[in-house]
Structure formats: structure tokens, C-alpha cells
Design a protein around this motif. Structure first.
Motif, PDB file in Angstrom:
ATOM      1  N   ASP A  44     -11.709  -5.043  -4.558  1.00  0.00           N
ATOM      2  CA  ASP A  44     -10.187  -4.952  -4.496  1.00  0.00           C
ATOM      3  C   ASP A  44      -9.601  -3.800  -4.083  1.00  0.00           C
ATOM      4  O   ASP A  44      -8.490  -3.639  -3.556  1.00  0.00           O
ATOM      5  N   PHE A  45     -10.265  -2.577  -4.409  1.00  0.00           N
ATOM      6  CA  PHE A  45      -9.638  -1.377  -4.278  1.00  0.00           C
ATOM      7  C   PHE A  45     -10.856  -0.478  -3.479  1.00  0.00           C
ATOM      8  O   PHE A  45     -11.934  -0.494  -3.937  1.00  0.00           O
ATOM      9  N   PRO A  46     -10.293   0.083  -2.537  1.00  0.00           N
ATOM     10  CA  PRO A  46     -11.138   1.262  -1.868  1.00  0.00           C
ATOM     11  C   PRO A  46     -11.543   2.509  -2.670  1.00  0.00           C
ATOM     12  O   PRO A  46     -10.425   2.969  -3.471  1.00  0.00           O
ATOM     13  N   ALA A  47     -12.684   2.870  -2.787  1.00  0.00           N
ATOM     14  CA  ALA A  47     -12.902   4.409  -3.165  1.00  0.00           C
ATOM     15  C   ALA A  47     -12.199   5.462  -2.400  1.00  0.00           C
ATOM     16  O   ALA A  47     -12.305   5.440  -1.112  1.00  0.00           O
TER      17      ALA A  47
ATOM     18  N   GLY B  40     -14.376  -0.568   1.037  1.00  0.00           N
ATOM     19  CA  GLY B  40     -14.475   0.739   1.762  1.00  0.00           C
ATOM     20  C   GLY B  40     -14.084   1.990   1.076  1.00  0.00           C
ATOM     21  O   GLY B  40     -14.081   2.092  -0.102  1.00  0.00           O
ATOM     22  N   MET B  41     -14.372   2.931   1.748  1.00  0.00           N
ATOM     23  CA  MET B  41     -14.078   4.372   1.449  1.00  0.00           C
ATOM     24  C   MET B  41     -13.035   5.170   2.322  1.00  0.00           C
ATOM     25  O   MET B  41     -13.315   4.955   3.463  1.00  0.00           O
ATOM     26  N   MET B  42     -12.069   5.895   1.415  1.00  0.00           N
ATOM     27  CA  MET B  42     -11.268   6.442   1.965  1.00  0.00           C
ATOM     28  C   MET B  42     -11.665   8.099   2.169  1.00  0.00           C
ATOM     29  O   MET B  42     -11.946   8.718   1.067  1.00  0.00           O
ATOM     30  N   LEU B  43     -11.497   8.521   3.371  1.00  0.00           N
ATOM     31  CA  LEU B  43     -12.057  10.194   3.597  1.00  0.00           C
ATOM     32  C   LEU B  43     -11.224  10.580   4.378  1.00  0.00           C
ATOM     33  O   LEU B  43     -10.487  10.069   5.019  1.00  0.00           O
TER      34      LEU B  43
ATOM     35  N   HIS C 298      -5.476  -3.094   4.402  1.00  0.00           N
ATOM     36  CA  HIS C 298      -5.220  -2.716   2.934  1.00  0.00           C
ATOM     37  C   HIS C 298      -4.170  -1.708   2.916  1.00  0.00           C
ATOM     38  O   HIS C 298      -3.875  -0.893   3.913  1.00  0.00           O
ATOM     39  N   LEU C 299      -3.256  -1.639   1.891  1.00  0.00           N
ATOM     40  CA  LEU C 299      -2.221  -0.600   1.907  1.00  0.00           C
ATOM     41  C   LEU C 299      -2.514   0.722   1.435  1.00  0.00           C
ATOM     42  O   LEU C 299      -2.013   1.482   1.850  1.00  0.00           O
TER      43      LEU C 299
END
Length: 845
Positions: free
Chosen positions: A196-199, A266-269, A385-386
Motif C-alpha cells: 500500500d505504501f512505498p518505503a 517501491g522505494m522512494m530515493l 501513487h501520491l
């Protein structure tokens, strides 16, 4: 029986401590050494041993006990204790327990680095702790006694930390060459919803000591209603292998699934190449696939910060083209059409040529896939995704800095980081067991409007602000201007309107004030004030005020221009005439005469030296000047510097001023060659007038002496000499520095070559460097910097305006280079240069 040695003190009255009695050593040889060899610690003077004390100590041994009996009385004051007593050590230990990270400087000043409070200084414990080295020595001794680790002593404490936090650590490499510690809460896995939420992951360096970093991954937890830490590591540097091990341990510990139900979103970088490459390596090692970029999303805020930095640099983007630039970068980020994307990138580079390197970096495959929709390979769910920024982990960093001291040693920082993680686990456990929420769904309280209380009137200040000068009933309605709303104008027109508004408002206010002053009488409390000041209170007309303002402005400009452009010869001639005409001193000039024996001394007159017009540090430090060239004032130059005459003299003259060593001339040639090749088409039109053979000869000349085939040549023929017209312009552009060329020949003029490129730092104002041509040999004029700053330099070559127009730069003589005072070309000189071709007419060999 033992005799007491007397004190030692300074032999001569050198400073204020000469009579201070100091504690002597126990041995007479050491006393002699300190008095004659070591001397005073403050001035190094000889010390004197005052051996007049008659006290003796009598030691009496009775069995296992020894008693000391003092015989006589001391004839000197009590010495300062050399060592800390047990009570003083206990007081210092309490100070250290309250602030384990205290530094010697903070301990002496009395600052608590943990709480920020002001505490007692260690000098109050014992005056010997006023020395920083002694304080550091005593603090380190007490740290060893009470088991507080020093900075860097981490290996001994790591075992204790692991016992305190069992099951938290997954991997540890605690060696100086490879430092990596990976840890997390053992019960946090049940609260992670990766589908549900990316890391969100990022690095911070402020929490731990220099050279180490904290790498953190957070995710949103609905039970806490905020993001929490789910994985963390201490890194010894930002290397790909560290990030690869971190992400692989993250996948294994959380049992991440990339396919099927409940797959990893997914992963936010940010756009760190080391982090992205580390993620790809870990993904390939974990899954055996090469499509790791499907699960990586870049931070939108990092992209916009980069855009804003480019947009605010007016050397690259002109202010009037700012809106167009923002539209282009928006299209590049959001478009999915290939033709539109390529067309926008080409238009960006064409319109703003200096953005080429910037957009080239963003078009790298791994970088562009994270931010540009046309180049992206991320999955659709992650792209829609937001989440699009790393602000979640940035807010964690900010909260972390509030709860712990910055730059802590690893042995002190790691327990605090683990305690931060453990606190969230405790809140979640309390929620599961007792249903106590971490935060209530309360609505924030509405902010109260601030009621401005009227301050007391300051009777020491006159009414000099608009609020006090203008009547409250007067309202200036400027919402409309020229019959049109301001909101309907463009941004550039709004700036012009705002300036006109200020002018209109000023005129209206002045009219109202003058009208009010003509009707209302100005009362003065004391008539003596009017008599002493001899003032007349009369209203002024608007025309009279405007005339006075213009006279003041015109007069100020004339005075400044006269001071800056004054010829020193005219000053000297004027002074000589004044000295001849003024044989007698006027009686009213009391500051130009002195009285001697009750009479005025008419022989002594005030003398103005020509050097006083030029700024200098001290009169005694003024250097002797000499005449060098007709275009260089003799007050500005000392002479000529020696340049080796081997055919490279022109390049040597530049190397001496730019690098401080004339033997660095190959570096000058290489820099000029690189700049010429990068801007070949431009110089072909400006300098060579379309003649390709001219530029090829310049390239061949610059290559001579630096290529492997010609590097052995220690001298060169006239074919490879420095050309004072073309080569000077290329050198000025390559180093973004103005260059002045002075020619000794009487029929040839001197010229100032301004760079076509503008300094990247708008606050930078490079002073011109010079080259002096004398009998086909270039040398350098040794100028006095403080005086050359105000010197009038030669005229600028006329083709600069054409070059700036071709490049589309917002540069001219009155803006970018206005701080350089220079001569103007006469109309006859301009016509001569136009007829004979500018470059050929100023050609200097």
C-alpha cells in the motif's frame, strides 16, 4: 629533616607577574634549570630563586606510622595546588556525568552541550583548569575511571550495546576500512504494508561523528498515524557496496515479494547514483532479474530544487525568459510523447546553451527513469501513487536532531538511535494490548488573532514615518493604474507599475504634506530655539523642492566623477599654483596654521600630497613609484617584472599573474586551446571574420610546446609567439578575467579586452591583469593593487558589443563591468578601426 625550597619569581620588571611567587621543584638542579634555561612561561625571561624560607619538615617514624612536624614559619604566600584533590575530582566527575560529550572548551566556558543550559565553569573547581590542555587531561582521566568512552572508542562499547538491545542487529562490520552496522526492531515487520505504501530512504550525517552516516528507511504505519523507522544502518561512507548490503538485508529480513499478491510497491530515493546502483545490485542478487528500476521512484523536491537553482542563475536564464524555461522543464518531466520530449530538450539546449551539461546529467538512464514519464520504467502503480518526495524521512531527521545532540561519538549515538526505534515499538505494543491510540483525532485549535497593543510613544524620536506624518483620514487608492487592474498586467509590467506607484504616492504625499504645512501653523515652544538656530519656518513649493533635489543629485554625481577621473598631473599643477598665489595664510583658516610665542606661524602651510588621493594602509608603508607607460599613472606602478625571453613570453606573463609562476605557461596554452576548440564557430565569426586559416594557425600555435611531438622545445620562433589581439581575447574568455595590453610604441594604442563570458558568481568583480609589449617582448607591469583599483584603464575593443549580441548575453559596459573605469573611444578612432578592420588595426605581435 628536609629544608623547604623558597619560591621563584621573575628577575626583572618585564610584565605584571614579575613579583608573583611560584612553586619551586623539589630538586635544586631542576630549580636551576627552570630559572636559567626554561625561564618565564609568559615572556621567557630569567627567573630568580628566592631561597630565604627557613621552614624545615621533620619526619618521625614510629613503627608503621610516620608523622611530619613543621619547624619555623613560611615567609611567602600559599602556593596554588598542583593536582586536583579528591573532592575536586568528584565535582569534575559530576560535571562529566551530566554532560558526557562535553569538550574542554565548553567545560571552561560553562556550557552544557546536551541541554544548552549555562552551568558553572570548571575554573570554579580549581583555577588550574583554566588551561584547555590541562582540562582535557583531567577529563580523559575521569572518563577512564567512571567508564565513559572517549570519542572513537567504539569497539569496546559495541558488545555492551548488543547485550542491551538483543535481536536488533542483523549485520556488523566494525573495522576502520569497512564499517557497516545494520539493525532494526525485531517486531516491526508486522506493521509494514509494502503493498500500500512505498518505503522512503535517505542518508543523514549530522547525528553521528564526522566520517559516518545514518541510513534510514521509513514507512507509513496507520496505527501510529505517521511514518516510523523500519530499517536503519550506520555507514562508514556512501559506497555502493554498503548500500547493496543494506538493501539486500532489507529484502531478506522483511521477506519482500516483488510478484504476485502483496507485492512490494517501491522505494522512494533521491538521485544518488551510489544508492540507486546499490538497490539494483541488491535486487539482482535477491531476484536474479535486471528490472530493478521498476521499483525506484525519484524525489520531486530534489528535481525542483535543481530547476530553481538554474532558473535563479541569471547568467544562464534571463529574468524575462524564466517563465518559458519553467514551461519547458514541466513538459520534459510530464510528457509521454517521444517527439515532444525530444523537441523540448532540443529547444531547451538551443535557447539556453549553458544548460547542456545540466540536462545531460538528468538524461542519464537511471536518473531519467526515476523522474521523467517518457523515460521511466517504473511500474504504473508506483508512478501513479501520491508519494513523490522523501519528506517523510526528512521529517524523521528533523525530529531526530531535536532529541539528540549532533555529532555524537558512535558509542553514544548508537544507543540513542536504538532507543528512538524502541520507543515506537513500545507505543505499538501498548496499542495492541490496551487499545491506547498514539494520537487523538482532535481538530487543531483555531489561531487567535493577535491584538496589537499600542506601544508607548518614544519622546526621543521625531515623527519621521508615514504613519505619523500623514493624516489617518487620507487614503491613497492605487489599486487601479492607467484605468486597468494591476492583476491584468504581465509580471514585467507589474514591476514597472510598482515603480510608478511609488513615484505617484510620493508626489501625492508631498502635495498633502505641503498643503497641510501651508494651512497649519508650526508652533515652537521656546523662542530661544528659533533665535539660536536662526531658522525660518516657511512652506516650500513643489517646484522648489524638485529643483533642490536635482541640484543635489547632479552635484553629487559631478563630485564623484571628478574624484574618480581626476588626473594626477592636474592636481600637482593646481597645488603649485595655489602655493605660489597663497604667500600669506588667511586669518580665518585656523586649521592651517599653528601659534608660536603668541604669534601666528605663517611659514607653516598645509601641504596636500598627491599620494593622499589614493588609498593606502600607512604612510610609512608607501612604495616608491615609477613611470612605465603613458596610459598607466606613475602613482600606480612600481616597475616591470622580469619575464624569460624564449618565445613564450606572452604566455609566461599570463601564467605569472594567474598561477604565480611563469613556468606554468603550458597550463595557460592548454586552457586556451580547450576553450578555443569548444567555441570554434563563435571565434570564427568574431575574430577571424570567417577565415578558417586564421583559427587553424592559432590552434597550431597553442599546440606547440604541449603536444608530445613538440613538448621538448624550450623556445619557439616568431610563428608561435603570443598575438596581442586574438590570443588576448581567447585568454580573457578562458579565465573570465579582463586583460589590458599596453604597447610601448607611440603610434599604437592600448586596449582592454573584456571577456565575452560573464562570471558565474555575480558578486565576483575580477580586476584586470596586464601585459606590456616592449620591443617584441611581453612583460608584466608591477601595479600597486590598492591604487590600480581606481586606475582608468584603456578603451575596450569595439567588437565586444557584437559578440555579446551573438551570444545573447545580458552584458554591457554599464552593468557587468561598470566597476572598471576605462577610457572612451573617440569618433575618429572608431572610424579608423571600422575602416581598417578592428582586429587588424589593433594587432599586436
Amino acid at each position: 629533616m628536609r629544608k623547604v625550597n623558597g619560591p621563584r619569581k621573575l628577575k626583572h620588571n618585564v610584565h605584571r607577574f614579575f613579583a608573583k611567587q611560584l612553586r619551586p621543584p623539589l630538586d635544586l638542579e631542576q630549580i636551576k634549570k627552570q630559572c636559567t634555561v626554561i625561564g618565564c612561561m609568559n615572556c621567557g625571561g630569567y627567573l630568580e630563586h628566592v631561597d630565604t624560607c627557613t621552614v624545615a619538615a621533620h619526619y618521625c617514624f614510629r613503627g608503621m606510622k610516620c608523622t611530619v612536624e613543621q619547624i619555623g614559619t613560611h615567609n611567602h604566600a600559599q602556593y596554588l595546588s598542583k593536582h586536583l584533590s579528591e573532592e575536586e575530582k568528584d565535582m569534575l566527575a559530576e560535571r562529566l556525568r551530566a554532560d558526557p560529550t562535553v569538550t574542554p572548551k565548553a567545560a571552561i566556558r560553562g556550557n552544557n552541550r546536551r541541554t544548552g543550559e549555562v552551568v558553572d565553569s570548571v575554573i570554579d573547581i580549581n583555577p588550574i583548569l583554566a588551561t584547555r590542555d590541562r582540562t582535557e587531561y583531567e577529563l580523559n582521566k575521569i572518563r577512564e575511571e567512571i567508564d565513559i568512552p572517549r570519542r572513537g572508542e567504539f569497539l569496546g562499547e559495541f558488545g555492551k550495546i548488543m547485550n542491551t538491545y538483543p535481536d536488533y542487529f542483523l549485520h556488523a562490520q566494525v573495522v576502520p576500512s569497512s564499517f557497516l552496522i545494520i539493525y532494526r526492531s525485531p517486531t516491526i515487520n508486522g506493521y509494514c504494508r509494502f503493498q500500500d505504501f512505498p518505503a522512503v530512504t535517505d542518508v543523514t550525517y549530522k547525528a553521528v561523528e564526522k566520517g559516518h552516516y545514518v541510513f534510514t528507511t521509513v514507512i507509513y504505519v496507520p496505527e501510529l498515524k505517521r511514518h516510523t523507522v523500519i530499517f536503519q544502518a550506520l555507514l562508514g561512507g556512501q559506497k555502493e557496496e554498503y548500500f547493496s548490503q543494506y538493501f539486500f538485508a532489507f529484502f531478506v529480513d522483511h521477506k519482500v515479494r516483488f510478484d504476485g499478491t502483496n507485492s512490494f510497491l517501491g522505494m522512494m530515493l533521491d538521485f544518488s547514483m551510489a544508492q540507486v546502483n546499490g538497490f539494483q545490485q541488491a535486487y539482482k542478487r535477491y531476484t536474479g532479474k535486471d528490472d530493478g528500476m521498476r521499483y525506484v521512484k525519484g524525489c520531486y523536491m530534489h528535481w525542483m530544487q535543481s530547476v530553481q537553482r538554474i532558473n535563479s542563475n541569471h547568467n544562464i536564464i534571463k529574468p524575462e525568459e524564466s517563465v518559458q524555461f519553467q514551461k519547458l522543464v514541466y513538459v520534459i518531466r510530464t510528457t509521454k510523447d517521444t517527439d515532444e520530449f525530444c523537441r523540448s530538450c532540443k529547444e531547451l539546449v538551443t535557447r539556453y546553451k549553458y544548460t547542456y551539461k545540466w540536462i545531460k546529467w538528468w538524461l542519464q538512464p537511471t536518473i531519467s527513469s526515476m523522474i521523467f514519464q517518457h523515460c521511466t520504467s517504473m511500474n504504473d502503480t508506483l508512478q501513479r501513487h501520491l508519494y513523490r518526495t522523501t519528506n517523510a524521512v526528512e521529517s524523521f531527521h528533523r525530529d531526530l536532531y531535536r532529541n539528540m545532540v549532533h555529532r555524537l561519538p558512535l558509542s553514544l549515538a548508537l544507543p540513542q538511535l536504538l532507543n528512538y526505534i524502541q520507543s515506537d515499538v513500545r507505543i505499538l505494543a501498548n496499542y495492541e494490548e490496551h487499545a491506547v491510540p498514539s494520537a487523538y483525532n482532535r481538530v487543531p485549535r483555531p489561531k487567535k488573532k493577535k491584538t496589537s497593543s499600542k506601544k508607548e510613544v518614544n519622546d526621543g524620536r521625531p515623527p519621521d514615518i508615514t504613519k505619523e506624518l500623514v493624516d489617518k483620514n487620507i487614503v491613497l487608492d492605487l489599486s487601479y493604474f492607467d484605468g486597468q487592474k494591476i492583476q491584468d498586467h504581465t509580471p514585467s509590467e507589474r514591476k514597472k507599475i510598482s515603480r510608478k506607484k511609488s513615484i505617484v504616492s510620493t508626489k501625492k504625499l508631498s502635495e498633502e504634506i505641503l498643503t497641510a504645512s501651508s494651512h497649519d501653523s508650526i508652533g515652537i515652544a521656546d523662542e530661544r530655539t528659533v533665535h539660536l538656530l536662526d531658522m525660518k519656518v516657511e512652506p516650500f513649493d513643489i517646484e522648489e523642492l524638485e529643483r533642490m533635489t536635482k541640484e543635489v543629485e547632479t552635484g553629487t554625481e559631478e563630485v564623484i566623477q571628478r574624484i574618480m577621473c581626476m588626473d594626477m598631473k592636474e592636481v600637482d599643477q593646481k597645488e603649485c599654483k595655489e602655493e605660489k598665489n597663497n604667500d600669506e595664510v588667511p586669518e580665518n583658516t585656523l586649521d592651517m596654521m599653528t601659534k608660536k610665542n603668541g604669534r601666528k606661524n605663517k611659514k607653516r602651510k598645509q601641504h596636500y600630497n598627491a599620494e593622499d588621493l589614493w588609498p593606502s594602509s600607512k604612510r610609512s608603508n608607501r612604495r616608491e613609484t615609477s613611470f612605465v607607460h603613458r596610459d598607466i599613472p606613475s602613482e600606480c606602478s612600481i616597475g616591470l617584472k622580469q619575464i624569460k625571453a624564449d618565445g613564450y613570453c606572452g604566455f609566461r606573463a599570463l601564467a605569472l599573474q594567474l598561477y604565480g609562476d611563469q613556468d606554468q605557461y603550458p597550463k595557460i596554452k592548454q586552457t586556451m586551446l580547450n576553450h578555443l576548440l569548444a567555441n570554434y564557430e563563435f571565434y570564427l565569426n568574431i575574430l577571424a571574420k570567417g577565415n578558417d586559416d586564421i583559427l587553424k594557425n592559432i590552434v597550431h600555435k597553442l599546440e606547440f610546446g604541449i603536444t608530445p611531438e613538440t613538448i621538448h622545445h624550450t623556445s619557439c620562433s616568431s610563428n608561435y609567439w603570443f598575438n596581442g589581439a586574438m590570443d588576448t581575447q581567447i585568454a580573457a574568455d578562458a579565465y573570465t578575467t579582463p586583460i589590458a595590453v599596453f604597447d610601448e610604441r607611440p603610434l599604437w594604442k592600448s586596449f582592454l579586452f573584456l571577456p565575452f563570458t560573464i562570471p558565474s558568481d555575480i558578486n565576483r568583480q575580477p580586476q584586470p591583469i596586464n601585459m606590456f609589449l616592449r620591443s617584441n617582448h611581453f612583460t608584466v607591469v608591477d601595479l600597486i593593487p590598492s591604487r590600480a583599483r581606481h586606475m582608468v584603464w584603456p578603451a575596450v575593443t569595439p567588437y565586444h558589443e557584437a559578440g555579446w549580441g551573438i551570444l545573447g548575453l545580458n552584458a554591457d559596459y554599464n552593468t557587468t563591468w561598470k566597476y572598471i573605469h576605462r577610457k572612451r573611444l573617440t569618433q575618429e578612432e572608431k572610424q579608423f578601426l571600422e575602416i581598417n578592420d578592428t582586429v587588424d588595426a589593433i594587432d599586436l605581435v
